[in-house]
Each structure stands twice: as C-alpha cells, then as structure tokens.
Design a protein around this motif. Structure first.
Motif, short mmCIF file in Angstrom:
data_model
loop_
_atom_site.label_atom_id
_atom_site.label_comp_id
_atom_site.label_asym_id
_atom_site.label_seq_id
_atom_site.Cartn_x
_atom_site.Cartn_y
_atom_site.Cartn_z
N LEU A 121 47.64 37.75 47.66
CA LEU A 121 47.51 39.14 47.22
C LEU A 121 48.54 39.48 46.15
CD1 LEU A 121 46.83 40.88 50.65
CD2 LEU A 121 45.17 40.37 48.86
N ALA A 122 49.75 38.95 46.29
CA ALA A 122 50.79 39.21 45.29
C ALA A 122 50.37 38.68 43.92
CB ALA A 122 52.10 38.58 45.73
N ARG A 123 49.72 37.53 43.90
CA ARG A 123 49.26 36.97 42.62
C ARG A 123 48.08 37.75 42.07
NH1 ARG A 123 50.07 30.41 42.78
NH2 ARG A 123 52.14 30.43 43.74
N LEU A 124 47.19 38.16 42.96
CA LEU A 124 46.02 38.91 42.49
C LEU A 124 46.38 40.32 42.05
CD1 LEU A 124 43.23 37.85 45.02
CD2 LEU A 124 43.57 37.07 42.67
N ASP A 125 47.48 40.87 42.59
CA ASP A 125 47.92 42.20 42.18
C ASP A 125 48.14 42.26 40.67
OD1 ASP A 125 47.77 43.31 44.67
OD2 ASP A 125 49.92 43.10 45.11
N GLU A 126 48.60 41.15 40.10
CA GLU A 126 48.85 41.10 38.66
C GLU A 126 47.54 41.13 37.87
OE1 GLU A 126 51.11 37.63 37.92
OE2 GLU A 126 52.67 38.10 39.39
N LEU A 127 46.47 40.65 38.47
CA LEU A 127 45.19 40.53 37.77
C LEU A 127 44.28 41.73 37.97
CD1 LEU A 127 44.41 36.82 38.71
CD2 LEU A 127 45.38 37.66 36.56
N LYS A 128 44.46 42.43 39.09
CA LYS A 128 43.57 43.54 39.44
C LYS A 128 42.10 43.12 39.29
CE LYS A 128 46.91 47.12 38.22
NZ LYS A 128 48.02 46.18 38.02
N PRO A 129 41.66 42.12 40.06
CA PRO A 129 40.34 41.52 39.84
C PRO A 129 39.18 42.45 40.16
CG PRO A 129 41.28 40.75 41.90
CD PRO A 129 42.35 41.55 41.21
N GLN A 130 38.13 42.33 39.34
CA GLN A 130 36.87 43.01 39.63
C GLN A 130 35.95 42.11 40.45
OE1 GLN A 130 35.38 44.13 35.78
NE2 GLN A 130 36.71 45.91 35.64
N LYS A 131 36.16 40.81 40.35
CA LYS A 131 35.39 39.84 41.12
C LYS A 131 36.34 38.77 41.63
CE LYS A 131 31.64 40.29 37.77
NZ LYS A 131 30.93 39.57 36.68
N VAL A 132 36.11 38.33 42.84
CA VAL A 132 36.86 37.21 43.40
C VAL A 132 35.86 36.16 43.84
CG1 VAL A 132 38.37 36.43 45.27
CG2 VAL A 132 38.81 38.62 44.15
N PHE A 133 36.07 34.92 43.39
CA PHE A 133 35.17 33.82 43.72
C PHE A 133 35.82 32.93 44.76
CE2 PHE A 133 34.22 35.31 39.49
CZ PHE A 133 32.85 35.46 39.53
N LEU A 134 35.18 32.81 45.90
CA LEU A 134 35.70 32.00 47.00
C LEU A 134 35.05 30.64 46.92
CD1 LEU A 134 35.19 35.21 48.46
CD2 LEU A 134 37.12 34.09 49.58
N THR A 135 35.84 29.67 46.50
CA THR A 135 35.30 28.34 46.27
C THR A 135 36.34 27.32 46.71
OG1 THR A 135 34.44 26.86 44.54
CG2 THR A 135 36.00 28.54 43.82
N GLY A 136 36.49 26.22 46.01
CA GLY A 136 37.41 25.18 46.44
C GLY A 136 36.60 23.99 46.86
N GLU A 137 36.88 23.43 48.03
CA GLU A 137 35.95 22.44 48.58
C GLU A 137 34.95 23.18 49.45
OE1 GLU A 137 37.14 18.56 49.79
OE2 GLU A 137 39.10 18.78 48.84
N GLU A 138 35.37 23.96 50.41
CA GLU A 138 34.42 24.74 51.22
C GLU A 138 35.12 25.92 51.85
OE1 GLU A 138 31.48 26.52 52.39
OE2 GLU A 138 31.10 24.68 51.27
#
Length: 223
Positions: A44-61
């Motif tokens: 959340l601390a990292r995303l606070d800087e971006l103020k995202p409109q979309k978050v993509f949950l990916t990775g391996e699974e």
C-alpha cells in the motif's frame, strides 16, 4: 500448475510492465523466487505514490494467495480502483472486491491439459462457468503454441466458451519460447488464422500477433 512453456521459467520479470520491455532485461534459465514477499502495508505504501485507477493481480497465480480477499478489499477501500485478476482458473478466490477476471485456458482436451500443466482441466471448466454467472467482467485467453496447442485446440476452447456464453471476449496470444522444449514462436499468420476460425463461434475475438506495442498494452483489454 506446472506449465512446461511458462515464461516464468525464463525470468523473474513481468513482461506486461512497460519498464520491462521484452529483450531489455537479463533473464535466467532458473528464475529464482524473491527472498521475501512484501507485507500488505508495504504494498500500500508503494501504491500510495501511484494512486492507481486499476490494479492487476497477476504473477504466477494470484488466486492462491490466502489473503486475496483482504488485499483486494484494501485496494478498493483505499483507491476506489478496479481490481483485475489474471488467473489459470484452477482455484477461485472470493470475488467480493474483484471487478474483472481473465481466465487463461491452456487447453480444453483433458489429456493435453494434463500433460502440459500436470493438472486436470475439469476444475477450470467448472470455475469458468461460475465466473460467467458472477458479477465480474469475464474474458478468456489462450496461447497458440505451434506443435502443441494448435489451431484445432484453440477452436475447441472457443466452442467450450461459446457453450457458456458466446459474447465472452476471447484473446488468442502468441507463444514466446520458454523452458526446455522445442516449440517455436507463433507467427502473426497463425494468430490471424486462429482468430478467423474461432470467430465462427464467438462474437468478440481478437489476437495479439507479438508486436511489442501489443504486448506492452495488452493488459488494458480486460477493463
């Protein structure tokens, strides 16, 4: 699952991120997992800087994360963003704070799916139907692998999707060589032929032919 041609066998980087342009970062034949995972407050601390409109949950699974529901709820409450899950469909997480889901269907023939992923396709088919009857926006995608998942198999996948709902968007993606196998990269002509073939069954079909710009912004298609 243990897909023999997974890009995760080649490197630790997410190729859909703009800064991780294909071919610009060193890869390794043995992609190591990170030493530790970030805690939710660190994310959340990292995303606070971006103020995202979309978050993509990916990775391996991402669906295997036992805290998936808490993570997506925190994203909704903090940012009011759209949460998009990319998944192989084998497991189905709590969807209360998920807005869109793309299921990557590797194959629909049981024997082929068992060999390629070391798992049965049946749970994926059943979960796909559950997704289709849920409130999330559902899309599907498959990778056309010359010599393995051929156009005929892509057509069978499309027929399955059409039996659930022919209006579900479907994306045919190219294969990029990964892992210890002899499969070559998919040609743009093969993708185009597959798209034309499966358009007989589905109303919304498109294909990524492997052009860098398509790969970099492909993630936008599901929302």
């Amino acid at each position: 699952m243990s897909c023999h041609g997974c890009l995760c066998k080649e490197g630790i980087y997410d190729h859909l991120l703009k800064e991780n342009r294909l071919g610009n970062l060193p890869q390794t034949e043995n992609a190591f997992k990170p030493r530790r995972l970030l805690e939710l407050d660190e994310v959340l601390a990292r995303l606070d800087e971006l103020k995202p409109q979309k978050v993509f949950l990916t990775g391996e699974e991402a669906s295997l994360d036992p805290n998936y529901a808490a993570i997506t709820r925190a994203f909704h409450e903090r940012y009011g963003c759209k949460n998009v899950l990319y998944t192989n469909g084998f497991k189905m997480p709590a969807l209360g704070d998920t807005d869109a889901v793309e299921v990557g269907i590797k194959a629909i023939s049981e024997e082929l799916h068992q060999w390629y992923t070391e798992r049965s396709v049946e749970p994926i088919k059943q979960n796909f139907i559950r997704y289709a009857h849920s409130e999330v926006k559902l899309t599907a995608a498959s990778i056309l692998i010359p010599g393995l998942v051929e156009i005929d198999e892509i057509e069978r996948i499309a027929q399955f999707i059409a039996g659930v709902n022919p209006d579900i968007p479907y994306f045919v993606l190219p294969y990029f060589p990964a892992g210890n196998n002899s499969w070559r990269k998919t040609s743009p002509y093969e993708v185009a032929e597959a798209v034309e073939r499966v358009s007989r069954y589905l109303t919304n079909v498109s294909g990524c032919q492997g052009v860098e710009q398509e790969i970099l912004h492909e993630v936008e298609r599901v929302v």
